[in-house]
Scaffold this active site. Structure first.
Site, short mmCIF file in Angstrom:
data_model
loop_
_atom_site.label_atom_id
_atom_site.label_comp_id
_atom_site.label_asym_id
_atom_site.label_seq_id
_atom_site.Cartn_x
_atom_site.Cartn_y
_atom_site.Cartn_z
N GLU A 125 -10.62 3.70 3.26
CA GLU A 125 -9.94 4.61 2.55
C GLU A 125 -10.04 4.40 1.32
O GLU A 125 -10.15 3.25 0.68
CB GLU A 125 -8.45 4.21 2.90
CG GLU A 125 -7.97 4.60 4.19
CD GLU A 125 -6.31 4.56 4.52
OE1 GLU A 125 -5.69 3.59 3.92
OE2 GLU A 125 -5.88 5.53 5.43
N TYR A 150 1.50 2.61 15.46
CA TYR A 150 2.05 2.74 14.20
C TYR A 150 3.60 3.34 14.41
O TYR A 150 4.31 3.16 13.47
CB TYR A 150 1.46 3.72 13.20
CG TYR A 150 1.43 5.38 13.31
CD1 TYR A 150 0.95 5.86 14.42
CD2 TYR A 150 2.31 5.91 12.28
CE1 TYR A 150 1.14 7.43 14.51
CE2 TYR A 150 2.54 7.28 12.66
CZ TYR A 150 2.07 7.78 13.66
OH TYR A 150 2.14 9.33 13.66
N TYR A 202 1.23 5.47 -0.44
CA TYR A 202 0.70 6.69 0.34
C TYR A 202 1.08 7.91 -0.35
O TYR A 202 1.79 8.90 -0.23
CB TYR A 202 1.66 6.73 1.61
CG TYR A 202 1.30 7.74 2.78
CD1 TYR A 202 0.09 7.55 3.33
CD2 TYR A 202 2.23 8.51 3.23
CE1 TYR A 202 -0.54 8.53 4.42
CE2 TYR A 202 1.77 9.24 4.33
CZ TYR A 202 0.56 9.38 4.88
OH TYR A 202 0.17 9.98 6.05
N ASP A 250 0.79 -1.10 0.01
CA ASP A 250 0.05 0.06 -0.01
C ASP A 250 0.92 1.00 0.05
O ASP A 250 1.57 1.59 1.02
CB ASP A 250 -0.96 0.02 1.23
CG ASP A 250 -2.17 1.09 0.94
OD1 ASP A 250 -2.63 1.56 0.02
OD2 ASP A 250 -2.58 1.53 2.11
N HIS A 275 -3.98 13.79 0.95
CA HIS A 275 -4.19 12.73 2.16
C HIS A 275 -3.02 12.83 2.88
O HIS A 275 -3.25 13.12 4.11
CB HIS A 275 -4.69 11.44 1.50
CG HIS A 275 -4.59 10.25 2.53
ND1 HIS A 275 -5.61 10.34 3.42
CD2 HIS A 275 -3.63 9.27 2.99
CE1 HIS A 275 -5.40 9.41 4.23
NE2 HIS A 275 -3.97 8.87 4.11
N GLN A 301 -4.39 2.04 14.79
CA GLN A 301 -3.21 2.46 14.05
C GLN A 301 -2.65 3.78 14.78
O GLN A 301 -1.41 3.70 14.67
CB GLN A 301 -4.21 3.08 12.83
CG GLN A 301 -3.12 3.68 11.82
CD GLN A 301 -3.64 4.52 10.49
OE1 GLN A 301 -4.74 4.59 10.54
NE2 GLN A 301 -2.76 5.16 9.64
N LYS A 354 -4.63 -2.14 10.21
CA LYS A 354 -5.00 -2.01 8.82
C LYS A 354 -5.37 -3.51 8.25
O LYS A 354 -5.94 -3.70 7.40
CB LYS A 354 -3.59 -1.45 7.89
CG LYS A 354 -3.48 -0.29 8.25
CD LYS A 354 -4.19 0.55 7.43
CE LYS A 354 -3.77 2.10 7.51
NZ LYS A 354 -4.55 2.93 6.34
N SER A 409 -9.00 -5.46 3.63
CA SER A 409 -9.33 -4.68 2.43
C SER A 409 -10.14 -5.26 1.39
O SER A 409 -10.21 -6.54 1.06
CB SER A 409 -8.04 -4.48 1.76
OG SER A 409 -6.98 -3.93 2.79
N GLU A 417 -9.34 4.04 -2.44
CA GLU A 417 -7.96 3.87 -3.17
C GLU A 417 -8.14 3.17 -4.51
O GLU A 417 -9.59 2.55 -4.53
CB GLU A 417 -7.10 2.98 -2.30
CG GLU A 417 -6.81 3.59 -0.89
CD GLU A 417 -5.56 3.01 -0.02
OE1 GLU A 417 -4.57 2.29 -0.93
OE2 GLU A 417 -5.53 2.81 1.10
MN MN Z 1 -4.26 2.80 2.75
#
Ligand code: MN
Length: 418
Positions: free
Chosen positions: A202, A247, A131, A129, A136, A243, A256, A260, A204
């Site tokens: 999120e 993190y 970023y 993933d 964002h 998170q 996470k 997904s 994406e």
């Molecule tokens: Mn993400």
């Protein structure tokens, strides 16, 4: 050349699945096991049945071309044939659908989209993933850290990413339970364990790697696009409270990797070609191996909606894939720059795609400013984060002149924690 006016399948003007699209997916029916199909209008063409009709006989000298790639639970074997074959095959399907005398001009080769069950299209090997949206990254940096230094010093020099988990990547319409985990609000002395109170989506897009590389080999940004088979919509579920506590220093983990969701139809890069566009200006010079000139972004409209239980759907985000600061060619060049190898079926996701306005923020974290400004849905419900039994639906489509190429949607309902 295809003659769309001769297309003998009825396709509504606002259909995502026009003759220009021909996306690949995995479907099943009560009487047919999982297999490869393409979507056209409101129909699915069964490629195994089409194969039996003989329309693909012209591919027989391509030695890897056997029916088992179509009677398969995943697209991986089909994708492994290579773009040279899969792209020829996509054009062949377009030609047949525009030829009234085609052998597949018969209802027995088709199923109604409404009657089939769609499945996750690929068996995902590795999942990364990125970023790569500057809006964002800036928004999250401001909310989680410091508005004065929202972007960390490396951000404009490389497409930052983390390795995610493939086992929990799911298809559309598969409900998930609210994750549990360890959290510690800044006001608390010690962490607690329980259901996440800050569950988020999120927005994406993902892309499927279509050809492998050798360990030690790097892909240049110039050749990187040859390694992409196609794209899907990707919802990277995130538990913000888990998170935030976990993190530092090693990055995203249990906040996470509980799930997904990906959309069922893989739209090929060939179908997206007319929608190429330029990306945001990269105002900090990048190192030579990350240079990617020309039109490297794609104009793909993106939408997110929330549908609370027993209520209507409310759109809460309109964004666009063209906002991405780092493009896919740069992401692949960066990912392989150390010799890390690629495999067919690897899934790379963009990172949350936010634009510059509130309406285009691709997560509730940004929309509600980490819960400080709860958002009123068109349905009248108030949301800071996702509540139990909410359904999140994401849509994506490209429009240019009379051309429409879309992805359909991916939708997921949230159930209470187990
Ligand atoms: Mn993400």
């Amino acid at each position: 050349m295809i003659e769309p006016k001769n297309c003998w399948i009825e396709v509504a003007k606002d259909s995502d699945f026009s003759i220009y699209n021909i996306p690949f997916g995995i479907f099943s029916t009560p009487t047919k096991s999982k297999r490869v199909g393409i979507a056209i209008g409101s129909q699915v063409l069964d490629l195994e049945a089409a194969y039996q009709s003989g329309i693909f006989d012209c591919f027989m000298d391509e030695k890897a071309f056997i029916v088992s790639v179509f009677r398969n639970s995943y697209l991986n074997n089909f994708i492994s044939l290579g773009k040279k074959i899969t792209s020829k095959l996509r054009i062949k399907i377009q030609e047949e659908l525009c030829d009234p005398d085609s052998k597949i001009n018969h209802p027995k080769f088709f199923e109604a989209l409404n009657d089939v069950q769609m499945h996750i299209p690929v068996q995902v090997g590795d999942y990364t993933d990125f970023y790569s949206s500057i809006e964002h990254a800036t928004n999250v940096g401001s909310l989680f850290r410091d508005p004065e230094n929202a972007l960390l010093p490396n951000w404009k020099h490389m497409p930052v990413a983390y390795h995610g988990r493939a086992s929990s990547i799911i298809g559309t319409e598969i409900p998930i339970h609210r994750p549990k985990g360890q959290t510690k609000a800044p006001t608390m002395d010690a962490p607690i364990f329980g259901p996440s109170k800050r569950l988020d989506f999120e927005l994406e897009m993902g892309y499927i790697i279509g050809s492998q590389t050798e360990l030690g080999h790097s892909v240049s940004s110039e050749e990187a696009e040859n390694y992409i088979f196609g794209k899907v919509i990707f919802n990277d579920w995130s538990a913000r409270d888990i998170q935030q506590w976990e993190y530092v220093p090693l990055g995203p983990f249990l906040g996470k990797n509980f799930a997904s969701s990906v959309s069922p139809w893989v739209v090929t890069m060939e179908a997206l070609e007319p929608f190429r566009t330029s990306g945001p200006n990269q105002d900090t010079a990048v190192l030579p191996h990350l240079k990617a000139v020309g039109l490297r972004n794609y104009d793909i409209a993106l939408e997110v909606s929330i549908q609370p239980q027993d209520s209507v759907e409310s759109t809460i985000c309109n964004s666009n894939f063209k906002f991405m600061y780092w493009n896919m060619a740069q992401q692949i060049a960066h990912h392989t720059s150390n010799g890390c190898n690629l495999n067919v079926g690897d899934l790379f996701a963009s990172g949350t795609i936010s634009g510059s306005t509130q309406e285009s923020y691709g997560s509730l974290l940004e929309i509600s400013k980490a819960g400080k400004t709860p958002h009123e849905l068109a349905s009248g419900h108030i949301r800071s984060f996702i509540e139990d039994y909410d359904t999140i639906r994401m849509r994506a489509y490209c429009i240019k002149g009379g051309l429409r190429v879309g992805f359909g949607s991916v939708s997921t309902q949230i159930l209470p924690a187990l």
